[in-house]
Write a protein that holds these residues in place. Structure first.
Motif, PDB file in Angstrom:
ATOM      1  N   ALA A 120      50.806  42.875  26.667  1.00  0.00           N
ATOM      2  CA  ALA A 120      50.966  43.310  28.053  1.00  0.00           C
ATOM      3  C   ALA A 120      50.218  44.617  28.274  1.00  0.00           C
ATOM      4  CB  ALA A 120      52.445  43.506  28.366  1.00  0.00           C
ATOM      5  N   LEU A 121      49.733  44.805  29.503  1.00  0.00           N
ATOM      6  CA  LEU A 121      49.090  46.070  29.835  1.00  0.00           C
ATOM      7  C   LEU A 121      50.146  47.155  29.902  1.00  0.00           C
ATOM      8  CD1 LEU A 121      46.609  45.043  32.667  1.00  0.00           C
ATOM      9  CD2 LEU A 121      46.160  45.293  30.233  1.00  0.00           C
ATOM     10  N   ASN A 122      49.808  48.323  29.368  1.00  0.00           N
ATOM     11  CA  ASN A 122      50.746  49.427  29.438  1.00  0.00           C
ATOM     12  C   ASN A 122      50.524  50.207  30.738  1.00  0.00           C
ATOM     13  OD1 ASN A 122      48.688  51.430  29.033  1.00  0.00           O
ATOM     14  ND2 ASN A 122      48.769  51.024  26.838  1.00  0.00           N
ATOM     15  N   GLN A 123      51.437  51.120  31.024  1.00  0.00           N
ATOM     16  CA  GLN A 123      51.385  51.888  32.265  1.00  0.00           C
ATOM     17  C   GLN A 123      50.071  52.644  32.407  1.00  0.00           C
ATOM     18  OE1 GLN A 123      53.722  51.572  34.566  1.00  0.00           O
ATOM     19  NE2 GLN A 123      52.643  52.900  35.990  1.00  0.00           N
ATOM     20  N   SER A 124      49.573  53.197  31.327  1.00  0.00           N
ATOM     21  CA  SER A 124      48.322  53.953  31.357  1.00  0.00           C
ATOM     22  C   SER A 124      47.148  53.054  31.755  1.00  0.00           C
ATOM     23  CB  SER A 124      48.074  54.587  29.988  1.00  0.00           C
ATOM     24  OG  SER A 124      46.807  55.177  29.949  1.00  0.00           O
ATOM     25  N   GLN A 125      47.107  51.833  31.195  1.00  0.00           N
ATOM     26  CA  GLN A 125      46.039  50.894  31.542  1.00  0.00           C
ATOM     27  C   GLN A 125      46.130  50.495  33.012  1.00  0.00           C
ATOM     28  OE1 GLN A 125      47.118  48.158  28.391  1.00  0.00           O
ATOM     29  NE2 GLN A 125      45.064  48.328  27.520  1.00  0.00           N
ATOM     30  N   MET A 148      35.824  32.406  38.583  1.00  0.00           N
ATOM     31  CA  MET A 148      34.883  33.005  37.628  1.00  0.00           C
ATOM     32  C   MET A 148      33.447  32.552  37.885  1.00  0.00           C
ATOM     33  SD  MET A 148      36.362  35.217  35.803  1.00  0.00           S
ATOM     34  CE  MET A 148      35.430  35.509  34.316  1.00  0.00           C
ATOM     35  N   GLU A 149      33.268  31.488  38.664  1.00  0.00           N
ATOM     36  CA  GLU A 149      31.924  31.038  39.027  1.00  0.00           C
ATOM     37  C   GLU A 149      31.320  31.925  40.119  1.00  0.00           C
ATOM     38  OE1 GLU A 149      32.287  26.926  40.113  1.00  0.00           O
ATOM     39  OE2 GLU A 149      32.996  26.354  38.108  1.00  0.00           O
ATOM     40  N   LYS A 150      32.158  32.707  40.792  1.00  0.00           N
ATOM     41  CA  LYS A 150      31.696  33.592  41.862  1.00  0.00           C
ATOM     42  C   LYS A 150      31.348  34.958  41.278  1.00  0.00           C
ATOM     43  CE  LYS A 150      32.900  30.616  45.072  1.00  0.00           C
ATOM     44  NZ  LYS A 150      31.976  29.992  45.979  1.00  0.00           N
ATOM     45  N   GLU A 151      30.170  35.442  41.632  1.00  0.00           N
ATOM     46  CA  GLU A 151      29.669  36.690  41.050  1.00  0.00           C
ATOM     47  C   GLU A 151      30.617  37.875  41.277  1.00  0.00           C
ATOM     48  OE1 GLU A 151      25.667  39.468  40.938  1.00  0.00           O
ATOM     49  OE2 GLU A 151      25.803  37.859  42.409  1.00  0.00           O
ATOM     50  N   GLU A 152      31.137  38.023  42.499  1.00  0.00           N
ATOM     51  CA  GLU A 152      31.979  39.186  42.787  1.00  0.00           C
ATOM     52  C   GLU A 152      33.265  39.183  41.959  1.00  0.00           C
ATOM     53  OE1 GLU A 152      32.585  36.217  46.213  1.00  0.00           O
ATOM     54  OE2 GLU A 152      30.875  37.092  45.202  1.00  0.00           O
ATOM     55  N   PHE A 153      33.818  38.001  41.705  1.00  0.00           N
ATOM     56  CA  PHE A 153      35.030  37.903  40.886  1.00  0.00           C
ATOM     57  C   PHE A 153      34.713  38.187  39.419  1.00  0.00           C
ATOM     58  CE2 PHE A 153      38.499  35.964  38.552  1.00  0.00           C
ATOM     59  CZ  PHE A 153      39.598  36.284  39.315  1.00  0.00           C
ATOM     60  N   ARG A 154      33.599  37.651  38.955  1.00  0.00           N
ATOM     61  CA  ARG A 154      33.184  37.864  37.564  1.00  0.00           C
ATOM     62  C   ARG A 154      32.932  39.361  37.306  1.00  0.00           C
ATOM     63  NH1 ARG A 154      29.545  34.291  37.662  1.00  0.00           N
ATOM     64  NH2 ARG A 154      27.759  35.652  37.919  1.00  0.00           N
ATOM     65  N   ILE A 155      32.270  40.016  38.249  1.00  0.00           N
ATOM     66  CA  ILE A 155      31.951  41.444  38.088  1.00  0.00           C
ATOM     67  C   ILE A 155      33.229  42.279  38.019  1.00  0.00           C
ATOM     68  CG2 ILE A 155      30.971  43.459  39.273  1.00  0.00           C
ATOM     69  CD1 ILE A 155      28.710  41.536  40.239  1.00  0.00           C
ATOM     70  N   ILE A 156      34.175  42.052  38.940  1.00  0.00           N
ATOM     71  CA  ILE A 156      35.405  42.853  38.906  1.00  0.00           C
ATOM     72  C   ILE A 156      36.218  42.545  37.657  1.00  0.00           C
ATOM     73  CG2 ILE A 156      36.940  41.379  40.255  1.00  0.00           C
ATOM     74  CD1 ILE A 156      37.978  44.003  41.578  1.00  0.00           C
ATOM     75  N   SER A 157      36.206  41.293  37.198  1.00  0.00           N
ATOM     76  CA  SER A 157      36.919  40.938  35.962  1.00  0.00           C
ATOM     77  C   SER A 157      36.349  41.707  34.785  1.00  0.00           C
ATOM     78  CB  SER A 157      36.815  39.429  35.698  1.00  0.00           C
ATOM     79  OG  SER A 157      37.426  38.703  36.729  1.00  0.00           O
ATOM     80  N   GLU A 158      35.031  41.769  34.707  1.00  0.00           N
ATOM     81  CA  GLU A 158      34.384  42.504  33.616  1.00  0.00           C
ATOM     82  C   GLU A 158      34.680  44.005  33.707  1.00  0.00           C
ATOM     83  OE1 GLU A 158      30.327  41.157  33.954  1.00  0.00           O
ATOM     84  OE2 GLU A 158      30.808  39.221  33.020  1.00  0.00           O
ATOM     85  N   LYS A 159      34.724  44.551  34.921  1.00  0.00           N
ATOM     86  CA  LYS A 159      35.052  45.971  35.098  1.00  0.00           C
ATOM     87  C   LYS A 159      36.483  46.247  34.629  1.00  0.00           C
ATOM     88  CE  LYS A 159      31.915  46.986  38.888  1.00  0.00           C
ATOM     89  NZ  LYS A 159      31.775  47.266  40.317  1.00  0.00           N
ATOM     90  N   ILE A 160      37.408  45.375  34.996  1.00  0.00           N
ATOM     91  CA  ILE A 160      38.800  45.556  34.584  1.00  0.00           C
ATOM     92  C   ILE A 160      38.914  45.460  33.062  1.00  0.00           C
ATOM     93  CG2 ILE A 160      41.114  44.516  34.642  1.00  0.00           C
ATOM     94  CD1 ILE A 160      40.518  43.833  37.617  1.00  0.00           C
ATOM     95  N   LEU A 161      38.240  44.485  32.468  1.00  0.00           N
ATOM     96  CA  LEU A 161      38.263  44.355  31.003  1.00  0.00           C
ATOM     97  C   LEU A 161      37.700  45.598  30.325  1.00  0.00           C
ATOM     98  CD1 LEU A 161      37.271  40.607  30.516  1.00  0.00           C
ATOM     99  CD2 LEU A 161      39.503  41.637  30.116  1.00  0.00           C
ATOM    100  N   SER A 162      36.632  46.165  30.896  1.00  0.00           N
ATOM    101  CA  SER A 162      36.057  47.366  30.271  1.00  0.00           C
ATOM    102  C   SER A 162      36.999  48.558  30.405  1.00  0.00           C
ATOM    103  CB  SER A 162      34.684  47.695  30.873  1.00  0.00           C
ATOM    104  OG  SER A 162      34.807  48.242  32.155  1.00  0.00           O
ATOM    105  N   ILE A 163      37.740  48.647  31.508  1.00  0.00           N
ATOM    106  CA  ILE A 163      38.709  49.740  31.680  1.00  0.00           C
ATOM    107  C   ILE A 163      39.851  49.621  30.679  1.00  0.00           C
ATOM    108  CG2 ILE A 163      40.495  50.656  33.231  1.00  0.00           C
ATOM    109  CD1 ILE A 163      38.554  50.051  35.557  1.00  0.00           C
ATOM    110  N   ILE A 164      40.403  48.431  30.499  1.00  0.00           N
ATOM    111  CA  ILE A 164      41.561  48.290  29.622  1.00  0.00           C
ATOM    112  C   ILE A 164      41.213  48.263  28.139  1.00  0.00           C
ATOM    113  CG2 ILE A 164      42.975  47.176  31.375  1.00  0.00           C
ATOM    114  CD1 ILE A 164      42.498  44.520  29.974  1.00  0.00           C
TER     115      ILE A 164
END
Length: 137
Positions: A74-79, A119-135
């Protein structure tokens, strides 16, 4: 219990688990490769809601079971705070098309299929990758 390896590429350490079958994977590329073959859903399935229950339920709040092999998944509060305070994320979610995609995944009875479509849509894929890089910092 030590770190687990990605069950798709068998090389990198896994950071994530498939929300459907809990297979450990390391990246978006491995997740996509894993999704090429349908995987099993966790059991038991929740009972279908009756029409009476659906009519009285709040329109925007849906209780969904969340499955974790380990509590550390699970994501923690900080993430969560890092995601919420990211100006890139805040700017991206102003996009109406992205809001529609996120709502579609969240409100779907078959969220896995909706996620694959999103995930086939560019805008969704980009934000998903940004969130993954943050966490994963």
């Amino acid at each position: 219990m030590g770190p687990k390896n990605c069950k798709v590429c068998e090389e990198a350490q896994s950071k994530y688990k498939c929300p459907n079958c809990f297979l450990p994977y390391c990246s978006l590329a491995c997740f996509r490769k894993h999704k090429e073959i349908p995987c099993g859903k966790p059991e038991p399935q929740p009972e279908p809601a009756s029409e009476e229950k659906l009519a009285s339920a709040p329109a925007l709040h849906v209780e969904k079971p969340i499955y974790f092999d380990e509590p550390s998944e699970a994501l923690n509060q900080s993430q969560l705070e890092s995601i919420a305070s990211s100006t890139e994320i805040l700017e991206a979610i102003r996009n109406k098309e992205l809001q529609r995609l996120i709502y579609g995944v969240d409100s779907s009875l078959d969220a896995e299929t909706e996620l694959d479509k999103a995930m086939e849509k560019e805008e969704f894929r980009i934000i998903s990758e940004k969130i993954l890089s943050i966490i994963s910092r």
